[in-house]
Motif scaffolding. Structure first.
Motif, mmCIF file in Angstrom:
data_model
loop_
_atom_site.group_PDB
_atom_site.id
_atom_site.type_symbol
_atom_site.label_atom_id
_atom_site.label_comp_id
_atom_site.label_asym_id
_atom_site.label_seq_id
_atom_site.Cartn_x
_atom_site.Cartn_y
_atom_site.Cartn_z
ATOM 1 N N ALA A 77 -17.539 -4.851 -4.973
ATOM 2 C CA ALA A 77 -16.996 -3.561 -5.396
ATOM 3 C C ALA A 77 -16.825 -3.522 -6.916
ATOM 4 C CB ALA A 77 -15.665 -3.292 -4.698
ATOM 5 N N ILE A 78 -16.288 -4.586 -7.479
ATOM 6 C CA ILE A 78 -16.091 -4.634 -8.933
ATOM 7 C C ILE A 78 -17.431 -4.540 -9.654
ATOM 8 C CG2 ILE A 78 -15.341 -6.113 -10.850
ATOM 9 C CD1 ILE A 78 -13.105 -7.122 -8.855
ATOM 10 N N ASP A 79 -18.443 -5.209 -9.143
ATOM 11 C CA ASP A 79 -19.770 -5.123 -9.767
ATOM 12 C C ASP A 79 -20.279 -3.684 -9.778
ATOM 13 O OD1 ASP A 79 -19.706 -7.862 -10.164
ATOM 14 O OD2 ASP A 79 -21.096 -8.322 -8.520
ATOM 15 N N GLY B 29 -16.333 3.445 -11.438
ATOM 16 C CA GLY B 29 -15.265 3.331 -10.457
ATOM 17 C C GLY B 29 -15.786 3.705 -9.078
ATOM 18 N N CYS B 30 -14.906 4.082 -8.202
ATOM 19 C CA CYS B 30 -15.252 4.458 -6.828
ATOM 20 C C CYS B 30 -15.411 5.966 -6.755
ATOM 21 C CB CYS B 30 -14.143 4.000 -5.886
ATOM 22 S SG CYS B 30 -14.342 4.569 -4.191
ATOM 23 N N ILE B 31 -16.553 6.411 -6.266
ATOM 24 C CA ILE B 31 -16.803 7.856 -6.214
ATOM 25 C C ILE B 31 -15.816 8.567 -5.297
ATOM 26 C CG2 ILE B 31 -18.555 7.780 -4.390
ATOM 27 C CD1 ILE B 31 -19.999 10.013 -6.128
ATOM 28 N N ILE B 32 -15.413 7.922 -4.234
ATOM 29 C CA ILE B 32 -14.487 8.570 -3.300
ATOM 30 C C ILE B 32 -13.113 8.701 -3.939
ATOM 31 C CG2 ILE B 32 -13.352 8.362 -1.051
ATOM 32 C CD1 ILE B 32 -16.023 6.772 -0.280
ATOM 33 N N VAL B 33 -12.609 7.605 -4.463
ATOM 34 C CA VAL B 33 -11.284 7.620 -5.079
ATOM 35 C C VAL B 33 -11.310 8.404 -6.390
ATOM 36 C CG1 VAL B 33 -9.484 6.153 -6.084
ATOM 37 C CG2 VAL B 33 -10.611 5.467 -3.967
ATOM 38 N N GLY B 34 -12.404 8.280 -7.149
ATOM 39 C CA GLY B 34 -12.467 8.890 -8.474
ATOM 40 C C GLY B 34 -12.833 10.353 -8.504
ATOM 41 N N THR B 35 -13.531 10.852 -7.487
ATOM 42 C CA THR B 35 -13.930 12.264 -7.525
ATOM 43 C C THR B 35 -13.450 13.049 -6.315
ATOM 44 O OG1 THR B 35 -16.120 11.960 -6.497
ATOM 45 C CG2 THR B 35 -15.979 11.699 -8.899
ATOM 46 N N ALA B 36 -13.539 12.485 -5.124
ATOM 47 C CA ALA B 36 -13.175 13.235 -3.922
ATOM 48 C C ALA B 36 -11.683 13.533 -3.858
ATOM 49 C CB ALA B 36 -13.628 12.494 -2.661
ATOM 50 N N THR B 37 -10.861 12.607 -4.309
ATOM 51 C CA THR B 37 -9.420 12.836 -4.253
ATOM 52 C C THR B 37 -9.002 14.014 -5.130
ATOM 53 O OG1 THR B 37 -9.053 11.180 -5.971
ATOM 54 C CG2 THR B 37 -8.841 10.453 -3.684
ATOM 55 N N SER C 211 -4.871 -2.218 5.966
ATOM 56 C CA SER C 211 -4.274 -1.196 5.106
ATOM 57 C C SER C 211 -4.012 -1.754 3.707
ATOM 58 C CB SER C 211 -2.978 -0.692 5.746
ATOM 59 O OG SER C 211 -2.399 0.311 4.968
ATOM 60 N N MET C 212 -3.503 -2.978 3.651
ATOM 61 C CA MET C 212 -3.271 -3.616 2.348
ATOM 62 C C MET C 212 -4.590 -3.870 1.621
ATOM 63 S SD MET C 212 -0.212 -6.390 2.967
ATOM 64 C CE MET C 212 -0.723 -7.019 4.575
ATOM 65 N N ALA C 213 -5.580 -4.386 2.340
ATOM 66 C CA ALA C 213 -6.878 -4.685 1.722
ATOM 67 C C ALA C 213 -7.529 -3.408 1.191
ATOM 68 C CB ALA C 213 -7.794 -5.379 2.726
ATOM 69 N N GLY C 214 -7.414 -2.321 1.953
ATOM 70 C CA GLY C 214 -7.949 -1.045 1.495
ATOM 71 C C GLY C 214 -7.240 -0.555 0.246
ATOM 72 N N LEU D 237 -8.578 -2.298 -2.682
ATOM 73 C CA LEU D 237 -9.907 -1.784 -3.007
ATOM 74 C C LEU D 237 -9.812 -0.464 -3.774
ATOM 75 C CD1 LEU D 237 -12.981 -2.244 -2.607
ATOM 76 C CD2 LEU D 237 -12.775 -0.856 -0.524
ATOM 77 N N TYR D 238 -8.960 0.446 -3.308
ATOM 78 C CA TYR D 238 -8.822 1.754 -3.968
ATOM 79 C C TYR D 238 -8.203 1.601 -5.356
ATOM 80 C CZ TYR D 238 -9.003 2.604 1.067
ATOM 81 O OH TYR D 238 -9.310 2.557 2.395
ATOM 82 N N ALA D 239 -7.199 0.738 -5.473
ATOM 83 C CA ALA D 239 -6.584 0.505 -6.781
ATOM 84 C C ALA D 239 -7.592 -0.088 -7.755
ATOM 85 C CB ALA D 239 -5.376 -0.429 -6.638
#
Length: 175
Positions: free
Chosen positions: A76-78, A88-96, A140-143, A146-148
């Motif tokens: 994910a970091i790569d 970053g993450c498209i879901i966290v960075g744009t969808a939210t 839930s913690m692992a997710g 990932l989002y953070a």
């Protein structure tokens, strides 16, 4: 198209930019997807499905769960820190950002994040960790980590620092 949405977000991505990225004209884009929102949701779902498949492949491996988690976070970091723009993450960075004004985008993003957590849950269920916390609680913690990580990457935190962050969280998740 993914790169356009990553760089600009949903609202600021123009149809001309999306058509150019897809190699389609507007009528073809509309015929294929209906409208920009459906194009975006289709792209999100595609990325989500591929991501869950990749997570399942790693999380079902023979290594200890701590190593499998490390591989997930490293991958994910790569992706999140890929030059030149550290998307970053498209879901966290744009969808939210769009979820409140575009409920279908919010629903699609929620479904994808739930898929990520189910993949984590399957991985924890396939481990030798103690039964408490449950695989679902660990997932839930692992997710959340990932989002953070996706948020921090988009904000410019260096990859090395993100690796330190995720490595420090794995023992917390797995204790």
């Amino acid at each position: 198209m993914r790169d356009v949405f990553l760089a600009k977000g949903f609202a600021a991505a123009s149809l001309d930019e999306l058509c150019a990225a897809a190699g389609l004209n507007r009528p073809s884009l509309y015929a294929a997807f209906g409208d920009k929102e459906q194009l975006y949701i289709s792209m999100l779902r595609h990325i989500g499905e591929k991501s869950v498949e990749a997570m399942d492949a790693v999380l079902s491996g023979p290594e200890p769960i701590e190593q499998r988690l490390g591989r997930i976070y490293k991958g994910a970091i790569d992706i999140y820190t890929r030059p030149p723009n550290r998307p970053g993450c498209i879901i966290v960075g744009t969808a939210t950002v769009e979820a409140t004004s575009h409920p279908q985008i919010g629903a699609a993003a929620h479904q994808i994040l739930a898929g990520f957590e189910k993949a984590f849950e399957r991985g924890f269920a396939n481990s030798d960790l103690k039964p408490a916390p449950s695989p679902a609680e660990r997932a839930s913690m692992a997710g959340a980590i990932l989002y953070a990580t996706g948020i921090r990457a988009r904000l410019g935190v260096p990859a090395a620092d993100l690796r330190v962050f995720t490595r420090s969280m794995i023992p917390v998740i797995c204790r």
